[in-house]
Design a protein around this motif. Structure first.
Motif, short mmCIF file in Angstrom:
data_model
loop_
_atom_site.label_atom_id
_atom_site.label_comp_id
_atom_site.label_asym_id
_atom_site.label_seq_id
_atom_site.Cartn_x
_atom_site.Cartn_y
_atom_site.Cartn_z
N THR A 7 13.40 30.98 29.80
CA THR A 7 12.30 30.06 29.50
C THR A 7 12.48 29.46 28.12
O THR A 7 13.05 30.08 27.22
CB THR A 7 10.93 30.77 29.58
OG1 THR A 7 9.90 29.79 29.44
CG2 THR A 7 10.75 31.80 28.47
N ILE A 8 11.99 28.23 27.98
CA ILE A 8 11.79 27.60 26.67
C ILE A 8 10.34 27.17 26.64
O ILE A 8 9.88 26.45 27.52
CB ILE A 8 12.70 26.38 26.47
CG1 ILE A 8 14.18 26.80 26.47
CG2 ILE A 8 12.35 25.66 25.17
CD1 ILE A 8 15.14 25.63 26.42
N THR A 9 9.58 27.64 25.66
CA THR A 9 8.16 27.33 25.58
C THR A 9 7.87 26.76 24.20
O THR A 9 8.14 27.40 23.19
CB THR A 9 7.31 28.58 25.83
OG1 THR A 9 7.75 29.20 27.04
CG2 THR A 9 5.85 28.23 25.95
N PRO A 32 -3.60 29.87 20.42
CA PRO A 32 -4.77 30.29 19.63
C PRO A 32 -6.02 30.53 20.48
O PRO A 32 -6.85 31.38 20.14
CB PRO A 32 -4.96 29.15 18.64
CG PRO A 32 -3.60 28.54 18.49
CD PRO A 32 -2.95 28.67 19.84
N ARG A 33 -6.14 29.79 21.58
CA ARG A 33 -7.33 29.94 22.43
C ARG A 33 -7.28 31.19 23.30
O ARG A 33 -8.27 31.54 23.94
CB ARG A 33 -7.46 28.70 23.33
CG ARG A 33 -7.73 27.42 22.54
CD ARG A 33 -7.46 26.18 23.39
NE ARG A 33 -6.03 26.01 23.62
CZ ARG A 33 -5.50 24.94 24.23
NH1 ARG A 33 -6.29 23.96 24.66
NH2 ARG A 33 -4.19 24.87 24.41
N GLN A 34 -6.14 31.87 23.31
CA GLN A 34 -5.97 33.06 24.16
C GLN A 34 -5.90 34.35 23.35
O GLN A 34 -5.74 35.44 23.93
CB GLN A 34 -4.69 32.93 24.99
CG GLN A 34 -4.54 31.63 25.76
CD GLN A 34 -5.49 31.53 26.95
OE1 GLN A 34 -6.53 32.18 26.99
NE2 GLN A 34 -5.12 30.74 27.92
N ALA A 71 -1.93 27.41 30.32
CA ALA A 71 -1.32 26.48 31.28
C ALA A 71 -2.00 26.67 32.63
O ALA A 71 -1.42 27.25 33.56
CB ALA A 71 0.18 26.73 31.38
N PRO A 72 -3.25 26.22 32.78
CA PRO A 72 -4.00 26.50 34.01
C PRO A 72 -3.36 25.96 35.27
O PRO A 72 -3.59 26.49 36.36
CB PRO A 72 -5.36 25.85 33.74
CG PRO A 72 -5.12 24.87 32.63
CD PRO A 72 -4.03 25.45 31.81
N PHE A 86 2.79 34.24 30.24
CA PHE A 86 1.49 34.28 30.91
C PHE A 86 0.85 32.89 30.78
O PHE A 86 0.85 32.31 29.70
CB PHE A 86 0.58 35.33 30.26
CG PHE A 86 1.16 36.72 30.31
CD1 PHE A 86 0.78 37.61 31.30
CD2 PHE A 86 2.10 37.13 29.37
CE1 PHE A 86 1.32 38.89 31.35
CE2 PHE A 86 2.65 38.40 29.42
CZ PHE A 86 2.26 39.29 30.41
N SER A 87 0.28 32.40 31.87
CA SER A 87 -0.32 31.06 31.84
C SER A 87 -1.78 31.09 31.40
O SER A 87 -2.41 30.04 31.27
CB SER A 87 -0.22 30.42 33.22
OG SER A 87 -0.96 31.15 34.18
N SER A 88 -2.31 32.28 31.18
CA SER A 88 -3.68 32.45 30.69
C SER A 88 -3.74 33.78 29.94
O SER A 88 -2.73 34.47 29.80
CB SER A 88 -4.67 32.42 31.85
OG SER A 88 -4.40 33.47 32.76
#
Length: 245
Positions: A7-9, A32-34, A71-72, A86-88
């Protein structure tokens, strides 16, 4: 490395660095939101890695950690090598599942996608074991729950062949839950000493390689000295809810 594990994020992350008690570097990048929602899972990463190392053998890579994004539209977590994504916000259970994959799925990858239970069943069973270790439900309680062996024999859950679930069910609950149940049933048949020796040898013998269901069956028979044809037939190769094994 299997290609799906790369992965590259890129984004705005809060990055933390630490080490496990045994000295493995831990790098966590969190949107930051997670941060608040993931704090409990992130705090337990060192504990998880050391628990799995004591159970499955040495951690197979040079560092560990996680990438926790927002990433919803993705909607899932993935065991990307050394740092699951993790997407959330990450839960404790899902974090344990994805970190267990570093042994089973990442270091030992499936030879064919039909062998997916060797990934997902193993990681799910590791998650059950960590839940018990962490003070939650016992593995036996989870095995017998309504989401697992407690399902009715008429449920469609039992109407797929675990060792070849097909593309539509490859990432359904079947390889995860029925795979984990297969391992728990095997544990009961072999006894703890032999069972955990099998898991340890599976990770060591195929480290940084790939293997198939037939390889696992051969290992279990060699370590136990038992003919396990009937056991694996009912759990892996037949439709229907196992009743005797």
């Amino acid at each position: 490395m299997a290609t799906y594990l790369a992965t590259i994020t890129i984004g705005n992350f809060v990055v933390t660095e630490s080490t496990t008690p045994s000295g493995i570097p831990v790098y966590v990048a969190t949107d930051p939101r997670q941060v608040a929602g993931s704090a409990a899972a992130v705090a337990q990463i060192p504990k998880m890695i050391d628990f799995f190392s004591s159970t499955f053998g040495p951690y197979p890579f040079a560092s560990t950690g996680a990438i926790i994004d927002r990433a919803p539209d993705v909607g899932y977590a993935l065991e990307t090598q050394t740092k699951p994504i993790f997407s959330s916000a990450a839960s404790v259970g899902t974090m344990a599942h994805e970190l267990a994959h570093q042994w089973y799925g990442d270091s030992v990858s499936p030879r064919r996608w039909s062998d997916i239970w060797l990934n997902e069943g193993f990681a799910t069973y590791a998650q059950w074991m960590y839940t018990e270790y962490n003070g939650g439900a016992s593995v036996s309680q989870t095995f017998n729950s309504s989401s697992n062996y407690g399902r009715a024999a008429s449920s469609p859950f039992w109407q797929i062949v675990l060792a070849d679930p097909g593309p539509e069910d490859m990432f359904s609950s079947i390889p995860y839950n029925r795979g984990a149940m297969t391992l728990h049933a095997l544990r009961g048949k072999l006894g703890d000493d032999t069972f955990f020796r099998v898991l340890h040898e599976w990770a060591a013998g195929h480290r940084h390689g790939h293997a198939a269901t037939a390889d696992f069956i051969a290992l279990a028979e060699r370590e136990s000295g038992q003919n396990l044809d009937a056991f694996f037939d009912v759990w892996l190769f037949q439709k229907g809810k196992p009743t005797t094994w």
